[in-house]
Design an enzyme around this catalytic site. Structure first.
Site, PDB file in Angstrom:
ATOM      1  N   GLN A 100      53.153 -17.014 -64.972  1.00 18.45           N
ATOM      2  CA  GLN A 100      53.175 -18.385 -65.495  1.00 18.45           C
ATOM      3  C   GLN A 100      54.181 -19.233 -64.716  1.00 18.45           C
ATOM      4  OE1 GLN A 100      53.094 -19.752 -69.790  1.00 18.45           O
ATOM      5  NE2 GLN A 100      55.294 -19.811 -69.485  1.00 18.45           N
ATOM      6  N   GLY A 133      57.558 -21.895 -80.096  1.00 16.74           N
ATOM      7  CA  GLY A 133      58.277 -21.581 -81.329  1.00 16.74           C
ATOM      8  C   GLY A 133      58.496 -20.095 -81.515  1.00 16.74           C
ATOM      9  N   ALA A 134      58.774 -19.681 -82.777  1.00 18.59           N
ATOM     10  CA  ALA A 134      59.197 -18.310 -83.084  1.00 18.59           C
ATOM     11  C   ALA A 134      60.326 -17.931 -82.124  1.00 18.59           C
ATOM     12  CB  ALA A 134      58.024 -17.332 -83.010  1.00 18.59           C
ATOM     13  N   HIS A 165      64.745 -17.380 -75.787  1.00 18.13           N
ATOM     14  CA  HIS A 165      64.610 -18.850 -75.743  1.00 18.13           C
ATOM     15  C   HIS A 165      65.990 -19.502 -75.758  1.00 18.13           C
ATOM     16  CE1 HIS A 165      60.648 -17.903 -77.833  1.00 18.13           C
ATOM     17  NE2 HIS A 165      60.254 -18.615 -76.798  1.00 18.13           N
ATOM     18  N   ARG A 174      56.016 -12.290 -79.979  1.00 19.57           N
ATOM     19  CA  ARG A 174      55.011 -11.358 -80.502  1.00 19.57           C
ATOM     20  C   ARG A 174      55.640 -10.098 -81.089  1.00 19.57           C
ATOM     21  NH1 ARG A 174      49.852 -12.875 -78.332  1.00 19.57           N
ATOM     22  NH2 ARG A 174      50.166 -14.457 -76.751  1.00 19.57           N
ATOM     23  N   GLY A 188      61.068 -18.725 -68.774  1.00 18.23           N
ATOM     24  CA  GLY A 188      61.506 -17.332 -68.696  1.00 18.23           C
ATOM     25  C   GLY A 188      60.737 -16.568 -67.621  1.00 18.23           C
ATOM     26  N   GLU A 189      61.451 -15.639 -66.972  1.00 16.27           N
ATOM     27  CA  GLU A 189      60.794 -14.802 -65.955  1.00 16.27           C
ATOM     28  C   GLU A 189      59.915 -13.721 -66.580  1.00 16.27           C
ATOM     29  OE1 GLU A 189      64.071 -13.454 -63.574  1.00 16.27           O
ATOM     30  OE2 GLU A 189      64.124 -15.332 -62.424  1.00 16.27           O
ATOM     31  N   HIS A 207      63.678 -16.871 -80.220  1.00 15.58           N
ATOM     32  CA  HIS A 207      64.565 -15.702 -80.256  1.00 15.58           C
ATOM     33  C   HIS A 207      65.662 -15.897 -79.204  1.00 15.58           C
ATOM     34  CE1 HIS A 207      62.341 -14.628 -76.653  1.00 15.58           C
ATOM     35  NE2 HIS A 207      61.206 -14.636 -77.343  1.00 15.58           N
TER      36      HIS A 207
HETATM   37  O1  PAF Z   1      55.620 -19.733 -72.292  1.00 16.04           O
HETATM   38  C1  PAF Z   1      55.200 -20.354 -73.305  1.00 16.04           C
HETATM   39  O2  PAF Z   1      55.733 -20.224 -74.409  1.00 16.04           O
HETATM   40  C2  PAF Z   1      53.994 -21.274 -73.177  1.00 16.04           C
HETATM   41  O3  PAF Z   1      53.074 -20.752 -72.294  1.00 16.04           O
HETATM   42  C3  PAF Z   1      54.378 -22.720 -72.775  1.00 16.04           C
HETATM   43  C4  PAF Z   1      55.001 -22.775 -71.392  1.00 16.04           C
HETATM   44  C5  PAF Z   1      55.340 -23.284 -73.805  1.00 16.04           C
HETATM   45  C6  PAF Z   1      53.133 -23.588 -72.767  1.00 16.04           C
HETATM   46  O4  PAF Z   1      52.501 -23.626 -74.010  1.00 16.04           O
END
Ligand code: PAF
Length: 283
Positions: free
Chosen positions: A154, A31-32, A37, A188, A148-149, A34
């Site tokens: 991750q 969420g939050a 996303h 953030r 996202g990169e 921008h």
């Molecule tokens: O990248 C994120 O926002 C989080 O790590 C994800 C992939 C949604 C998992 O909670």
């Protein structure tokens, strides 16, 4: 906008999509939302018949309670933003729906890539990410999933998870979106004061410095200069490393391609960023 809350709703809806031979794209988020996303959602909408955006602030991936509590939650604004894209549905589960008791989960060994950079600085973080993404992938079963990169490590771990649990989903990495002055978009950033935001620009400036000095300075010199740029702006550096794009291991010599990865505290807010740094080809 159709907003699902329970696993049962998703399962029923997913079955119907399969019967209708619809292709499903998935954008997991906390969420939050921008413009970063939104770029993932728009790409997913172009490449699929329908897009599911999950919104769930996953407590298991926060290694600090205060960070979890301070994480922005803006569901109404998120829904309003997604309203602008057609064929999008939302999954916004509660914690009890996300992690029902007795739902089987075999944690996977993340190997070395899980214990460096973010893995070293945020113990347990990637275990939490793997746990939630495992459950989301298993429930939603999309054809494609978009990440996202900006969360470069991750993304590497999600590719590993997808292979390990044999989900067979196409994982699509999407470029980091930046504000015009270079700050990487992040949920953030909402927590930064205007002076903190100005100081946070030192992160992208430092990485650009590395980009411009590939092959000109030694890796150590480039790192030290870049670290100075960040410290002089008043941020507390967590790490700045120049790593191999695949293994994410530290490099001591320049290659054709490397990634400069940074994490730093700007006031209370921990920001991360990275950019590809390439050797200039002399012709
Ligand atoms: O990248 C994120 O926002 C989080 O790590 C994800 C992939 C949604 C998992 O909670």
């Amino acid at each position: 906008m159709q907003t699902f809350v329970t696993r049962d709703e998703i399962s029923l809806w997913r079955k119907q999509l399969a019967q209708d031979h619809k292709k499903l794209g998935f954008v997991p988020t906390m969420g939050a939302l921008h413009a970063g996303h939104l770029s993932l959602v728009e790409k997913a909408a172009q490449e699929n018949d329908i897009v599911l955006v999950s919104i769930f602030v996953n407590p298991r991936q926060f290694n600090q309670q205060a960070d979890l509590q301070a994480y922005p939650r803006t569901l109404e604004a998120d829904i309003a933003l997604l309203n602008g894209v057609s064929n999008v549905v939302i999954f916004a589960p509660t914690e009890a729906e996300m992690y029902p008791q007795n739902l089987p989960f075999e944690p996977m060994d993340l190997g070395e890539i899980g214990s460096i950079l973010e893995g070293e600085k945020r113990p347990g973080h990637f275990d939490g990410v793997v746990h939630v993404v495992h459950h989301l992938f298993a429930l939603i079963q999309p054809q494609k999933a978009y990440f996202g990169e900006k969360d470069y490590q991750q993304l590497a771990i999600i590719r590993q998870l997808n292979a390990h649990y044999q989900f067979g989903i196409e994982i699509i990495g999407c470029p980091t979106k930046r504000d015009p002055d270079g700050l990487a978009m992040s949920s953030r950033n909402l927590r930064l004061s205007s002076s903190e935001r100005a100081n946070a620009l030192s992160i992208s400036r430092a990485i650009r410095f590395v980009q411009e000095n590939v092959g000109l300075l030694s890796i150590n010199e480039a790192k030290n200069e870049a670290k100075n740029i960040i410290s002089q702006a008043g941020l507390k550096l967590d790490y700045l490393e120049i790593v191999d794009p695949l293994s994410l291991k530290n490099l001591s010599n320049w290659q054709a391609q490397q990634i400069c990865c940074v994490a730093a505290f700007c006031g209370e807010v921990r920001l991360i960023d990275n950019m590809l740094c390439e050797s200039v080809k002399l012709t």
